[in-house]
Design a protein around this motif. Sequence first.
Motif, PDB file in Angstrom:
ATOM      1  N   LYS A 133      34.890  13.621 -26.962  1.00 37.60           N
ATOM      2  CA  LYS A 133      33.872  12.816 -26.262  1.00 37.60           C
ATOM      3  C   LYS A 133      33.920  13.037 -24.742  1.00 37.60           C
ATOM      4  N   PRO A 134      33.764  14.283 -24.286  1.00 38.34           N
ATOM      5  CA  PRO A 134      33.739  14.524 -22.838  1.00 38.34           C
ATOM      6  C   PRO A 134      32.476  13.961 -22.216  1.00 38.34           C
ATOM      7  N   GLN A 135      32.570  13.611 -20.944  1.00 43.77           N
ATOM      8  CA  GLN A 135      31.397  13.114 -20.220  1.00 43.77           C
ATOM      9  C   GLN A 135      30.756  14.213 -19.379  1.00 43.77           C
ATOM     10  N   VAL A 136      31.476  15.329 -19.215  1.00 42.05           N
ATOM     11  CA  VAL A 136      30.951  16.492 -18.501  1.00 42.05           C
ATOM     12  C   VAL A 136      31.469  17.739 -19.206  1.00 42.05           C
ATOM     13  N   VAL A 137      30.582  18.716 -19.418  1.00 41.57           N
ATOM     14  CA  VAL A 137      30.971  20.010 -19.989  1.00 41.57           C
ATOM     15  C   VAL A 137      30.704  21.081 -18.936  1.00 41.57           C
ATOM     16  N   HIS A 138      31.745  21.824 -18.576  1.00 39.60           N
ATOM     17  CA  HIS A 138      31.673  22.823 -17.515  1.00 39.60           C
ATOM     18  C   HIS A 138      31.986  24.187 -18.132  1.00 39.60           C
ATOM     19  N   THR A 139      31.020  25.109 -18.074  1.00 35.24           N
ATOM     20  CA  THR A 139      31.181  26.406 -18.731  1.00 35.24           C
ATOM     21  C   THR A 139      31.363  27.529 -17.718  1.00 35.24           C
ATOM     22  N   HIS A 140      32.000  28.604 -18.193  1.00 35.02           N
ATOM     23  CA  HIS A 140      32.317  29.746 -17.341  1.00 35.02           C
ATOM     24  C   HIS A 140      32.050  31.033 -18.133  1.00 35.02           C
ATOM     25  N   ARG A 141      31.125  31.821 -17.693  1.00 35.50           N
ATOM     26  CA  ARG A 141      30.760  33.120 -18.255  1.00 35.50           C
ATOM     27  C   ARG A 141      29.683  32.996 -19.315  1.00 35.50           C
ATOM     28  N   LEU A 142      29.046  34.128 -19.622  1.00 37.28           N
ATOM     29  CA  LEU A 142      27.793  34.168 -20.366  1.00 37.28           C
ATOM     30  C   LEU A 142      27.891  33.552 -21.769  1.00 37.28           C
ATOM     31  N   LYS A 143      28.776  34.056 -22.587  1.00 34.13           N
ATOM     32  CA  LYS A 143      28.881  33.562 -23.964  1.00 34.13           C
ATOM     33  C   LYS A 143      29.244  32.088 -23.988  1.00 34.13           C
ATOM     34  N   GLU A 144      30.141  31.700 -23.102  1.00 38.95           N
ATOM     35  CA  GLU A 144      30.583  30.312 -23.038  1.00 38.95           C
ATOM     36  C   GLU A 144      29.474  29.407 -22.503  1.00 38.95           C
ATOM     37  N   ASN A 145      28.653  29.927 -21.575  1.00 37.37           N
ATOM     38  CA  ASN A 145      27.500  29.163 -21.087  1.00 37.37           C
ATOM     39  C   ASN A 145      26.559  28.807 -22.242  1.00 37.37           C
ATOM     40  N   ILE A 146      26.294  29.801 -23.083  1.00 35.24           N
ATOM     41  CA  ILE A 146      25.348  29.608 -24.179  1.00 35.24           C
ATOM     42  C   ILE A 146      25.902  28.620 -25.210  1.00 35.24           C
ATOM     43  N   LEU A 147      27.086  28.906 -25.724  1.00 38.68           N
ATOM     44  CA  LEU A 147      27.656  28.069 -26.781  1.00 38.68           C
ATOM     45  C   LEU A 147      27.970  26.666 -26.271  1.00 38.68           C
ATOM     46  N   GLY A 148      28.520  26.582 -25.050  1.00 33.67           N
ATOM     47  CA  GLY A 148      28.891  25.281 -24.510  1.00 33.67           C
ATOM     48  C   GLY A 148      27.704  24.381 -24.238  1.00 33.67           C
ATOM     49  N   SER A 149      26.631  24.943 -23.665  1.00 33.96           N
ATOM     50  CA  SER A 149      25.461  24.119 -23.342  1.00 33.96           C
ATOM     51  C   SER A 149      24.707  23.692 -24.597  1.00 33.96           C
ATOM     52  N   ILE A 150      24.634  24.570 -25.610  1.00 29.20           N
ATOM     53  CA  ILE A 150      23.971  24.196 -26.859  1.00 29.20           C
ATOM     54  C   ILE A 150      24.766  23.105 -27.576  1.00 29.20           C
ATOM     55  N   ALA A 151      26.091  23.264 -27.615  1.00 28.66           N
ATOM     56  CA  ALA A 151      26.936  22.253 -28.259  1.00 28.66           C
ATOM     57  C   ALA A 151      26.820  20.911 -27.538  1.00 28.66           C
ATOM     58  N   ALA A 152      26.781  20.951 -26.193  1.00 30.89           N
ATOM     59  CA  ALA A 152      26.649  19.711 -25.414  1.00 30.89           C
ATOM     60  C   ALA A 152      25.326  19.019 -25.718  1.00 30.89           C
ATOM     61  N   ARG A 153      24.254  19.789 -25.866  1.00 28.04           N
ATOM     62  CA  ARG A 153      22.953  19.207 -26.200  1.00 28.04           C
ATOM     63  C   ARG A 153      22.972  18.611 -27.609  1.00 28.04           C
ATOM     64  N   MET A 154      23.642  19.275 -28.541  1.00 26.89           N
ATOM     65  CA  MET A 154      23.704  18.803 -29.913  1.00 26.89           C
ATOM     66  C   MET A 154      24.559  17.539 -30.051  1.00 26.89           C
ATOM     67  N   CYS A 155      25.434  17.301 -29.075  1.00 32.62           N
ATOM     68  CA  CYS A 155      26.336  16.145 -29.135  1.00 32.62           C
ATOM     69  C   CYS A 155      25.840  14.992 -28.274  1.00 32.62           C
ATOM     70  N   GLY A 156      24.537  14.811 -28.201  1.00 31.53           N
ATOM     71  CA  GLY A 156      23.989  13.687 -27.464  1.00 31.53           C
ATOM     72  C   GLY A 156      23.601  14.011 -26.047  1.00 31.53           C
ATOM     73  N   ASN A 157      23.340  15.298 -25.773  1.00 28.55           N
ATOM     74  CA  ASN A 157      22.905  15.712 -24.439  1.00 28.55           C
ATOM     75  C   ASN A 157      23.947  15.370 -23.368  1.00 28.55           C
ATOM     76  N   ILE A 158      25.180  15.795 -23.602  1.00 27.53           N
ATOM     77  CA  ILE A 158      26.246  15.619 -22.609  1.00 27.53           C
ATOM     78  C   ILE A 158      25.890  16.437 -21.367  1.00 27.53           C
ATOM     79  N   PRO A 159      26.006  15.875 -20.162  1.00 24.83           N
ATOM     80  CA  PRO A 159      25.725  16.651 -18.948  1.00 24.83           C
ATOM     81  C   PRO A 159      26.556  17.931 -18.903  1.00 24.83           C
TER      82      PRO A 159
END
Length: 211
Positions: free
Chosen positions: A86-112
Amino acid sequence: MDEACHRKIMHIASGDLWAGAEAQLFTLAKTLHTALNAPVTVVLLNHGLLEQKLRAVGIDVIVLDETRLNGFQILRRLVRIMKDVKPQVVHTHRLKENILGSIAARMCGNIPSLRTAHGAPEHRPSWRQPHKRLFIFLDWFCGRYLQRRIVAVSEDLAAILGKSFPAERICVIENGIDVESFSRRNSQPHPAPESRTGVFKIGLAGRLVPV
């Protein structure tokens, strides 16, 4: 400020190398954890030196080994981890991680979610590499529509990113250093320089790999 420092933060990175981006992530995560007492979890896609250093300072690390898991498997596990941590902020680094991390954050209730761009693109894939061009498009789409901020580590990089992303979403935070580590080194005796008085010699080396 105090409230912001105690938000649960999740970093997502590759961790396959030990270079500039990895050193900056380690410094940031260590400072958040030790100096600000912020709850930090780091998800890496590879075992390696970054994982070892993070664990050594007491930071929670989860490795989703990309040599054994495909992108869909990693995404599914990321969603499960985010729902658990249950993070309140998701911070990604690099291309593959940007994609997977931001999609997962959106799927988990639109985490910033935000990303740090540690450097400009090194290669421009040709039309004969459609899968790589698709990855670049997805990275752009996620940065423009799913992530709230894009951190550039220099003004020059911010100018380059401004050609692809809205300027108001880009902010510049230059690379920092581990002050505690340097203070510890400076307290140790150093051999006297061999050069003549008044001359200060500096040696610099980058990551010596072909680009």
